[in-house]
Design a protein around this motif. Structure first.
Motif, mmCIF file in Angstrom:
data_model
loop_
_atom_site.group_PDB
_atom_site.id
_atom_site.type_symbol
_atom_site.label_atom_id
_atom_site.label_comp_id
_atom_site.label_asym_id
_atom_site.label_seq_id
_atom_site.Cartn_x
_atom_site.Cartn_y
_atom_site.Cartn_z
ATOM 1 N N PRO A 146 0.823 -1.215 0.000
ATOM 2 C CA PRO A 146 0.000 0.000 0.000
ATOM 3 C C PRO A 146 0.857 1.265 0.000
ATOM 4 O O PRO A 146 2.041 1.222 0.284
ATOM 5 N N ASP A 147 0.216 2.354 -0.311
ATOM 6 C CA ASP A 147 0.857 3.668 -0.353
ATOM 7 C C ASP A 147 1.820 3.757 -1.531
ATOM 8 O O ASP A 147 1.806 2.911 -2.415
ATOM 9 N N THR A 148 2.650 4.771 -1.509
ATOM 10 C CA THR A 148 3.578 4.990 -2.625
ATOM 11 C C THR A 148 5.018 5.110 -2.155
ATOM 12 O O THR A 148 5.878 5.536 -2.919
ATOM 13 N N ALA A 149 5.283 4.737 -0.906
ATOM 14 C CA ALA A 149 6.635 4.871 -0.357
ATOM 15 C C ALA A 149 7.647 4.090 -1.196
ATOM 16 O O ALA A 149 7.358 3.004 -1.690
ATOM 17 N N VAL A 150 8.827 4.661 -1.314
ATOM 18 C CA VAL A 150 9.930 3.994 -2.004
ATOM 19 C C VAL A 150 10.444 2.841 -1.143
ATOM 20 O O VAL A 150 10.867 1.808 -1.661
ATOM 21 N N GLN A 151 10.368 3.018 0.169
ATOM 22 C CA GLN A 151 10.873 2.034 1.128
ATOM 23 C C GLN A 151 9.956 2.029 2.339
ATOM 24 O O GLN A 151 9.477 3.081 2.754
ATOM 25 N N ASP A 152 9.712 0.836 2.918
ATOM 26 C CA ASP A 152 8.847 0.733 4.086
ATOM 27 C C ASP A 152 9.251 -0.505 4.879
ATOM 28 O O ASP A 152 9.007 -1.633 4.461
ATOM 29 N N LYS A 153 9.883 -0.288 6.023
ATOM 30 C CA LYS A 153 10.383 -1.393 6.839
ATOM 31 C C LYS A 153 9.254 -2.300 7.322
ATOM 32 O O LYS A 153 9.409 -3.523 7.366
ATOM 33 N N SER A 154 8.097 -1.741 7.686
ATOM 34 C CA SER A 154 6.989 -2.565 8.187
ATOM 35 C C SER A 154 6.483 -3.532 7.121
ATOM 36 O O SER A 154 5.951 -4.593 7.449
ATOM 37 N N GLN A 155 6.644 -3.177 5.850
ATOM 38 C CA GLN A 155 6.237 -4.044 4.744
ATOM 39 C C GLN A 155 7.415 -4.865 4.195
ATOM 40 O O GLN A 155 7.257 -5.624 3.253
ATOM 41 N N LEU A 156 8.617 -4.646 4.772
ATOM 42 C CA LEU A 156 9.873 -5.233 4.276
ATOM 43 C C LEU A 156 10.144 -4.819 2.836
ATOM 44 O O LEU A 156 10.812 -5.519 2.084
ATOM 45 N N LEU A 157 9.620 -3.658 2.462
ATOM 46 C CA LEU A 157 9.810 -3.088 1.135
ATOM 47 C C LEU A 157 11.153 -2.360 1.095
ATOM 48 O O LEU A 157 11.315 -1.312 1.719
ATOM 49 N N VAL A 168 13.226 -27.363 9.114
ATOM 50 C CA VAL A 168 13.235 -26.081 9.807
ATOM 51 C C VAL A 168 14.405 -25.290 9.243
ATOM 52 O O VAL A 168 15.463 -25.841 8.973
ATOM 53 N N ARG A 169 14.225 -23.995 9.060
ATOM 54 C CA ARG A 169 15.308 -23.156 8.566
ATOM 55 C C ARG A 169 15.828 -22.297 9.707
ATOM 56 O O ARG A 169 15.053 -21.768 10.491
ATOM 57 N N THR A 170 17.142 -22.149 9.761
ATOM 58 C CA THR A 170 17.743 -21.252 10.743
ATOM 59 C C THR A 170 18.319 -20.060 9.997
ATOM 60 O O THR A 170 19.011 -20.214 9.002
ATOM 61 N N ILE A 171 17.998 -18.898 10.473
ATOM 62 C CA ILE A 171 18.434 -17.658 9.844
ATOM 63 C C ILE A 171 19.316 -16.938 10.857
ATOM 64 O O ILE A 171 18.871 -16.627 11.956
ATOM 65 N N PRO A 172 20.589 -16.644 10.506
ATOM 66 C CA PRO A 172 21.515 -16.121 11.496
ATOM 67 C C PRO A 172 21.335 -14.647 11.861
ATOM 68 O O PRO A 172 21.909 -14.191 12.837
ATOM 69 N N GLN A 173 20.536 -13.923 11.100
ATOM 70 C CA GLN A 173 20.388 -12.489 11.373
ATOM 71 C C GLN A 173 18.904 -12.148 11.369
ATOM 72 O O GLN A 173 18.165 -12.603 10.490
ATOM 73 N N HIS A 174 18.468 -11.339 12.325
ATOM 74 C CA HIS A 174 17.064 -10.947 12.367
ATOM 75 C C HIS A 174 16.719 -10.182 11.090
ATOM 76 O O HIS A 174 17.518 -9.377 10.587
ATOM 77 N N ILE A 175 15.522 -10.408 10.590
ATOM 78 C CA ILE A 175 15.113 -9.826 9.310
ATOM 79 C C ILE A 175 15.139 -8.288 9.334
ATOM 80 O O ILE A 175 15.472 -7.654 8.337
ATOM 81 N N GLU A 176 14.821 -7.679 10.465
ATOM 82 C CA GLU A 176 14.857 -6.214 10.537
ATOM 83 C C GLU A 176 16.289 -5.695 10.464
ATOM 84 O O GLU A 176 16.530 -4.629 9.902
ATOM 85 N N ARG A 177 17.236 -6.422 11.008
ATOM 86 C CA ARG A 177 18.659 -6.035 10.901
ATOM 87 C C ARG A 177 19.117 -6.158 9.449
ATOM 88 O O ARG A 177 19.837 -5.305 8.950
ATOM 89 N N THR A 178 18.682 -7.210 8.769
ATOM 90 C CA THR A 178 19.016 -7.371 7.356
ATOM 91 C C THR A 178 18.435 -6.213 6.547
ATOM 92 O O THR A 178 19.097 -5.662 5.670
ATOM 93 N N PHE A 179 17.191 -5.825 6.851
ATOM 94 C CA PHE A 179 16.570 -4.693 6.171
ATOM 95 C C PHE A 179 17.424 -3.440 6.345
ATOM 96 O O PHE A 179 17.745 -2.754 5.373
#
Length: 168
Positions: A28-39, A141-152
């Motif tokens: 939604p919206d027109t943002a170029v980037q949006d952390k809450s949407q992982l955009l 099960v997948r293990t991901i070494p870095q939290h997704i928000e840190r990757t963002f």
């Protein structure tokens, strides 16, 4: 014994994740980037998102903005922009995550494995030598070494740099 925690995935594992309204590739919206949407990036022709349920750290999704299901429906301009963004995504992943390789995949149609078959999209899955992730093989099960928000936060500035400068 070591314990591996990834509690943010439990809703996905149990199938209780709330279904998003609309299409994942049309935030939604027109943002170029949006952390809450992982955009991570959106321009007039393409969109790049972090996969909320990744196969590996830095798992990106690249799609055309226009809602279409097949490569044959792309305009030449969309096709060209997607190819440029394929290269840009690889460059950014290599710069920040230093993978030894990157799987790039495109599933056309549900029978080919497309979870969202009606909106064409590419997957970028960074890979590291000797990291075969026993958890996926043994326990599904997948293990991901870095939290997704840190990757963002790590990747986001480079995607903003892809935006053209505003006209004077």
């Amino acid at each position: 014994m070591k314990v591996l925690w990834a509690p943010w995935r439990m809703e996905h594992v149990l199938g209780t994740t709330a279904r998003a309204q609309g299409c994942l590739f049309e935030p939604p919206d027109t943002a170029v980037q949006d952390k809450s949407q992982l955009l991570l990036f959106r321009d007039e022709l393409t969109v790049v998102l972090l996969n909320r349920f990744p196969y590996a750290n830095g798992h990106l999704l690249l799609a055309p903005r226009r809602h279409l299901a097949d490569l044959t429906e792309l305009t030449p301009q969309e096709n060209s922009r997607l190819m440029a963004m394929l290269a840009a995504c690889c460059t950014i992943l290599r710069r920040h995550l230093h993978p030894d390789g990157i799987n790039i995949g495109l599933n056309l149609g549900a029978a080919a494995g497309a979870g969202i078959a009606d909106h064409l999209h590419f997957h970028f899955v960074p890979r590291w030598q000797d990291d075969h992730n026993f958890m996926t093989v043994c326990a599904e099960v997948r293990t991901i070494p870095q939290h997704i928000e840190r990757t963002f936060d790590l990747l986001a500035p480079d995607f903003l740099d892809l935006m053209p400068a505003p006209a004077p």
